[in-house]
Motif scaffolding. Structure first.
Motif, PDB file in Angstrom:
ATOM      1  N   VAL A  70      -4.042 -48.800  94.747  1.00 20.20           N
ATOM      2  CA  VAL A  70      -2.632 -49.141  94.516  1.00 20.20           C
ATOM      3  C   VAL A  70      -1.726 -48.624  95.631  1.00 20.20           C
ATOM      4  CG1 VAL A  70      -2.920 -49.198  92.008  1.00 20.20           C
ATOM      5  CG2 VAL A  70      -2.223 -47.059  93.108  1.00 20.20           C
ATOM      6  N   CYS A  71      -2.283 -47.965  96.641  1.00 21.72           N
ATOM      7  CA  CYS A  71      -1.474 -47.494  97.761  1.00 21.72           C
ATOM      8  C   CYS A  71      -1.307 -48.644  98.758  1.00 21.72           C
ATOM      9  CB  CYS A  71      -2.145 -46.305  98.443  1.00 21.72           C
ATOM     10  SG  CYS A  71      -1.002 -45.300  99.423  1.00 21.72           S
ATOM     11  N   PRO A  72      -0.085 -49.017  99.106  1.00 24.09           N
ATOM     12  CA  PRO A  72       0.141 -50.176  99.985  1.00 24.09           C
ATOM     13  C   PRO A  72      -0.520 -50.001 101.346  1.00 24.09           C
ATOM     14  CG  PRO A  72       2.183 -49.493  98.936  1.00 24.09           C
ATOM     15  CD  PRO A  72       1.184 -48.419  98.654  1.00 24.09           C
ATOM     16  N   GLU A  73      -1.071 -51.109 101.874  1.00 21.35           N
ATOM     17  CA  GLU A  73      -1.737 -51.080 103.175  1.00 21.35           C
ATOM     18  C   GLU A  73      -0.752 -51.279 104.324  1.00 21.35           C
ATOM     19  OE1 GLU A  73      -4.700 -54.086 103.033  1.00 21.35           O
ATOM     20  OE2 GLU A  73      -5.972 -53.024 101.588  1.00 21.35           O
ATOM     21  N   GLU A  74       0.428 -51.865 104.061  1.00 19.62           N
ATOM     22  CA  GLU A  74       1.380 -52.164 105.125  1.00 19.62           C
ATOM     23  C   GLU A  74       1.913 -50.870 105.747  1.00 19.62           C
ATOM     24  OE1 GLU A  74       1.962 -55.154 101.749  1.00 19.62           O
ATOM     25  OE2 GLU A  74       1.834 -52.983 101.963  1.00 19.62           O
ATOM     26  N   ARG A 115      11.201 -52.826 104.875  1.00 21.32           N
ATOM     27  CA  ARG A 115      11.835 -54.151 104.981  1.00 21.32           C
ATOM     28  C   ARG A 115      11.660 -54.933 103.683  1.00 21.32           C
ATOM     29  NH1 ARG A 115       9.797 -53.826 110.328  1.00 21.32           N
ATOM     30  NH2 ARG A 115       7.909 -54.961 109.747  1.00 21.32           N
ATOM     31  N   LYS A 116      10.519 -54.750 103.034  1.00 21.95           N
ATOM     32  CA  LYS A 116      10.283 -55.445 101.765  1.00 21.95           C
ATOM     33  C   LYS A 116      11.130 -54.856 100.638  1.00 21.95           C
ATOM     34  CE  LYS A 116       5.613 -57.190 102.597  1.00 21.95           C
ATOM     35  NZ  LYS A 116       4.213 -57.234 102.126  1.00 21.95           N
ATOM     36  N   GLY A 117      11.286 -53.541 100.640  1.00 20.75           N
ATOM     37  CA  GLY A 117      12.159 -52.898  99.673  1.00 20.75           C
ATOM     38  C   GLY A 117      11.454 -52.419  98.420  1.00 20.75           C
ATOM     39  N   ILE A 118      12.104 -51.469  97.749  1.00 20.07           N
ATOM     40  CA  ILE A 118      11.541 -50.874  96.537  1.00 20.07           C
ATOM     41  C   ILE A 118      11.370 -51.916  95.443  1.00 20.07           C
ATOM     42  CG2 ILE A 118      12.026 -49.216  94.690  1.00 20.07           C
ATOM     43  CD1 ILE A 118      13.386 -47.460  96.728  1.00 20.07           C
ATOM     44  N   ASP A 119      12.302 -52.855  95.355  1.00 16.82           N
ATOM     45  CA  ASP A 119      12.247 -53.873  94.308  1.00 16.82           C
ATOM     46  C   ASP A 119      10.930 -54.628  94.346  1.00 16.82           C
ATOM     47  OD1 ASP A 119      13.998 -54.985  92.179  1.00 16.82           O
ATOM     48  OD2 ASP A 119      13.653 -56.857  93.251  1.00 16.82           O
ATOM     49  N   SER A 122       9.220 -49.663  82.122  1.00 13.22           N
ATOM     50  CA  SER A 122       9.356 -49.730  83.573  1.00 13.22           C
ATOM     51  C   SER A 122       9.218 -48.390  84.276  1.00 13.22           C
ATOM     52  CB  SER A 122      10.737 -50.300  83.935  1.00 13.22           C
ATOM     53  OG  SER A 122      11.753 -49.416  83.508  1.00 13.22           O
ATOM     54  N   THR A 123       9.036 -47.301  83.502  1.00 16.10           N
ATOM     55  CA  THR A 123       9.074 -45.973  84.107  1.00 16.10           C
ATOM     56  C   THR A 123       8.042 -45.818  85.210  1.00 16.10           C
ATOM     57  OG1 THR A 123       9.792 -45.106  81.980  1.00 16.10           O
ATOM     58  CG2 THR A 123       9.038 -43.522  83.593  1.00 16.10           C
ATOM     59  N   GLY A 124       6.819 -46.284  84.960  1.00 15.79           N
ATOM     60  CA  GLY A 124       5.771 -46.145  85.966  1.00 15.79           C
ATOM     61  C   GLY A 124       6.110 -46.865  87.246  1.00 15.79           C
ATOM     62  N   SER A 125       6.546 -48.104  87.158  1.00 15.82           N
ATOM     63  CA  SER A 125       6.840 -48.888  88.351  1.00 15.82           C
ATOM     64  C   SER A 125       8.042 -48.326  89.101  1.00 15.82           C
ATOM     65  CB  SER A 125       7.087 -50.358  87.978  1.00 15.82           C
ATOM     66  OG  SER A 125       8.186 -50.486  87.103  1.00 15.82           O
ATOM     67  N   VAL A 126       8.998 -47.718  88.375  1.00 13.93           N
ATOM     68  CA  VAL A 126      10.158 -47.131  89.026  1.00 13.93           C
ATOM     69  C   VAL A 126       9.736 -45.963  89.901  1.00 13.93           C
ATOM     70  CG1 VAL A 126      12.237 -45.772  88.614  1.00 13.93           C
ATOM     71  CG2 VAL A 126      11.862 -47.869  87.328  1.00 13.93           C
ATOM     72  N   VAL A 127       8.950 -45.049  89.354  1.00 15.46           N
ATOM     73  CA  VAL A 127       8.477 -43.907  90.126  1.00 15.46           C
ATOM     74  C   VAL A 127       7.606 -44.386  91.280  1.00 15.46           C
ATOM     75  CG1 VAL A 127       7.156 -41.760  90.037  1.00 15.46           C
ATOM     76  CG2 VAL A 127       8.586 -42.416  88.096  1.00 15.46           C
ATOM     77  N   PHE A 128       6.754 -45.368  91.005  1.00 18.91           N
ATOM     78  CA  PHE A 128       5.849 -45.886  92.022  1.00 18.91           C
ATOM     79  C   PHE A 128       6.617 -46.562  93.157  1.00 18.91           C
ATOM     80  CE2 PHE A 128       3.462 -49.547  93.679  1.00 18.91           C
ATOM     81  CZ  PHE A 128       2.380 -48.882  94.234  1.00 18.91           C
ATOM     82  N   GLY A 129       7.642 -47.342  92.818  1.00 17.86           N
ATOM     83  CA  GLY A 129       8.397 -48.067  93.835  1.00 17.86           C
ATOM     84  C   GLY A 129       8.994 -47.142  94.871  1.00 17.86           C
ATOM     85  N   ARG A 130       9.585 -46.041  94.443  1.00 20.76           N
ATOM     86  CA  ARG A 130      10.199 -45.095  95.367  1.00 20.76           C
ATOM     87  C   ARG A 130       9.141 -44.407  96.233  1.00 20.76           C
ATOM     88  NH1 ARG A 130      14.411 -44.194  98.213  1.00 20.76           N
ATOM     89  NH2 ARG A 130      15.756 -44.725  96.439  1.00 20.76           N
ATOM     90  N   THR A 131       8.044 -43.967  95.636  1.00 21.42           N
ATOM     91  CA  THR A 131       7.030 -43.226  96.395  1.00 21.42           C
ATOM     92  C   THR A 131       6.176 -44.140  97.262  1.00 21.42           C
ATOM     93  OG1 THR A 131       5.566 -43.302  94.454  1.00 21.42           O
ATOM     94  CG2 THR A 131       6.918 -41.328  94.749  1.00 21.42           C
ATOM     95  N   PHE A 169       6.644 -56.818  92.063  1.00 21.62           N
ATOM     96  CA  PHE A 169       5.801 -57.901  92.581  1.00 21.62           C
ATOM     97  C   PHE A 169       4.496 -57.422  93.221  1.00 21.62           C
ATOM     98  CE2 PHE A 169      10.298 -59.169  93.030  1.00 21.62           C
ATOM     99  CZ  PHE A 169      10.310 -60.201  92.098  1.00 21.62           C
ATOM    100  N   PHE A 170       4.382 -56.140  93.494  1.00 20.88           N
ATOM    101  CA  PHE A 170       3.221 -55.644  94.230  1.00 20.88           C
ATOM    102  C   PHE A 170       1.940 -55.740  93.419  1.00 20.88           C
ATOM    103  CE2 PHE A 170       0.489 -51.983  95.458  1.00 20.88           C
ATOM    104  CZ  PHE A 170       0.179 -52.391  96.746  1.00 20.88           C
ATOM    105  N   GLN A 171       2.020 -55.643  92.099  1.00 24.28           N
ATOM    106  CA  GLN A 171       0.818 -55.632  91.270  1.00 24.28           C
ATOM    107  C   GLN A 171      -0.041 -56.869  91.490  1.00 24.28           C
ATOM    108  OE1 GLN A 171       1.505 -55.113  87.081  1.00 24.28           O
ATOM    109  NE2 GLN A 171      -0.654 -55.232  86.545  1.00 24.28           N
ATOM    110  N   GLY A 172       0.614 -58.004  91.794  1.00 23.07           N
ATOM    111  CA  GLY A 172      -0.143 -59.242  91.998  1.00 23.07           C
ATOM    112  C   GLY A 172      -1.065 -59.189  93.196  1.00 23.07           C
TER     113      GLY A 172
END
Length: 477
Positions: free
Chosen positions: A260-264, A271-275, A233-242, A280-283
């Protein structure tokens, strides 16, 4: 023998009353939810038993050290019973440690009241989750390093190995070797009787024990996955925060990073949150468009480090904000946080996966289905929502007292407790800060719930200089 028990109870009457209340509350929890509570992570732990695959989101320490061994002789009900007993043992061990270090009995008893009475602690003990074991390992390390005075190399080596095991239970333990090593160096003061060479050797032994265990696990991870690591999970953890703060249109990004950079807009991401961005963002990303030599995980890492380099204040500002949330007077929830309701007692059995799947896990590991005693569950919910928890301000004040003791306020310079305050306050602070770097959840505040009150009691004792039972700070073998 009866007279001896009576004398002990009279001497430690406040602890006895708090301990009785803690036992009764745990009995109510046992009555309320049978055989145990299961969370999303519980299914991962149960599914991995007997396989011990290290590439999942969670490391395998909980399965190896507690869940697997208990299920060899019992069922899921036995697992949570053991966890409740360990919760009570944490209070007794913390109380004994504080007395050993010179705290007054009433202060020591009040310092362990949170772990005995806090509803969030009770709930996590009844969940098939790793958090309780993490608390046990941290307190065990602190006891090892402080009970016999200044720790020598052998005790430091053992403590380092146990700290590494805590990482294999919860990855946020990775940074805790720093305050532990600093304590070992400073435990005997700035003019150690055993000399700086022995102090540095002990610190080296602690770090060495830590590195050997972590390195061994990383090698085990490499055998399964082909690459050294501690979890998947290390990659997704760092990615979620940034991802929460990345200014995608302003950064000079590669094609893979752009994908992989969010468009929102940033407010919508918060509002969506780091979780959401962790799990779920990969989908929503078309991974087929990534360059052939770049995986999704590599693109995550690459973007995360670019954001850290270009927007450090945004990233660390978010971490600081989440760290401070744990010291709020009431348990509240901000937009994007892990839902607070997940850590509340419910009057119905909480379902985090299908009822069919739940019954499947219970049938396989417990031989039955789940049940809820509505009266007992209703009492627990009313207790929790009515204030049956430790206000964050209490933990914050404890941390401030610890800082004062470390800085030498009052009689702290002559107390012999400044280094101990650094250890007992530094370990939970590092754990909370590391957890905040990932994301905020009230579940992640539990190391502070256990250790910060202990540190606060030591800080008060150091600053005021009132020590009822002093100990000889002799050098340990």
């Amino acid at each position: 023998m009866t007279g001896g028990v009576v004398r002990v109870l009279r001497r430690h009457w406040l602890l006895a009353l708090l301990l009785l209340a803690g036992v009764l509350l745990r009995v109510v929890v046992e009555i309320a939810y049978q055989p145990a509570l299961l969370y999303i992570d519980s299914a991962r732990y149960l599914k991995d038993l007997g396989i011990f695959y290290p590439g999942n989101i969670n490391p395998i320490g909980y399965e190896l050290l507690l869940l697997g061994p208990v299920l060899l002789v019992g069922d899921l009900g036995t697992v949570v019973l053991v966890q409740h007993l360990l919760g009570l043992a944490l209070a007794v061990a913390g109380y004994c440690l504080l007395l050993r270090l010179g705290c007054r009995r009433w202060l020591a008893a009040l310092a362990v009241a949170p772990v005995l009475l806090d509803a969030y602690q009770l709930q996590i003990e009844h969940l098939v989750m790793s958090d309780l074991l993490f608390q046990v390992l941290l307190l065990t390390v602190i006891i090892l390093l402080t009970w016999w005075g200044t720790p020598g190399p052998r005790l430091a080596l053992l403590a380092g190995a146990l700290l590494a095991l805590s990482v294999l239970v919860r990855l946020v333990g990775l940074t805790l070797v720093v305050p532990a090593a600093v304590f070992v160096v400073l435990a005997a003061g700035l003019r150690p009787r055993d000399g700086w060479k022995r102090r540095l050797r002990a610190a080296g032994a602690l770090v060495g024990g830590f590195v050997v265990v972590i390195g061994g696990y990383a090698g085990y991870h490499a055998l399964w996955t082909g690459v050294p690591g501690l979890g998947g999970s290390t990659g997704s953890v760092v990615f979620g925060r940034t991802a929460m703060v990345a200014e995608c249109e302003k950064l000079d990004l590669s094609r893979a990073q752009q994908l992989v950079c969010p468009e929102e807009p940033v407010p919508e991401r918060k509002r969506k949150g780091i979780d959401y961005y962790m799990h779920f963002f990969q989908g929503r990303v078309d991974t087929d468009e990534l360059p052939e030599d770049v995986t999704y995980s590599q693109a995550q890492h690459s973007l995360a480090f670019e954001v850290l380099r270009s927007q450090p204040l945004d990233v660390f500002g978010g971490v600081a904000k989440d760290f401070l949330k744990g010291f709020a007077p009431m348990r509240t929830q901000s937009p994007g946080d892990v839902p607070l309701a997940r850590w509340h007692f419910q009057t119905e059995y909480p379902l985090y996966f299908s009822e069919w799947s739940l019954n499947g896990w219970l049938e396989y590991y417990d031989g039955g289905s789940y049940s809820v005693n509505e009266r007992a569950a209703g009492f627990l919910r009313a207790y929790q929502l009515g204030g049956g928890y430790t206000p964050g301000t209490v933990l914050g004040l404890a941390l401030l007292v610890v800082i004062a003791a470390i800085l030498g306020v009052g009689r702290a310079n002559r107390s012999g407790l400044r280094a101990v305050c650094l250890l007992v306050g530094g370990i939970p602070s590092a754990a909370l800060l590391t957890a905040a770097a990932m994301e905020f959840s009230w579940r992640y505040q539990l190391p502070g719930l256990l250790l910060l009150p202990l540190a606060g009691a030591l800080g008060i004792t150091a600053v005021l200089g009132h020590r009822s039972e002093t100990q000889d700070s002799t050098t340990n073998r």
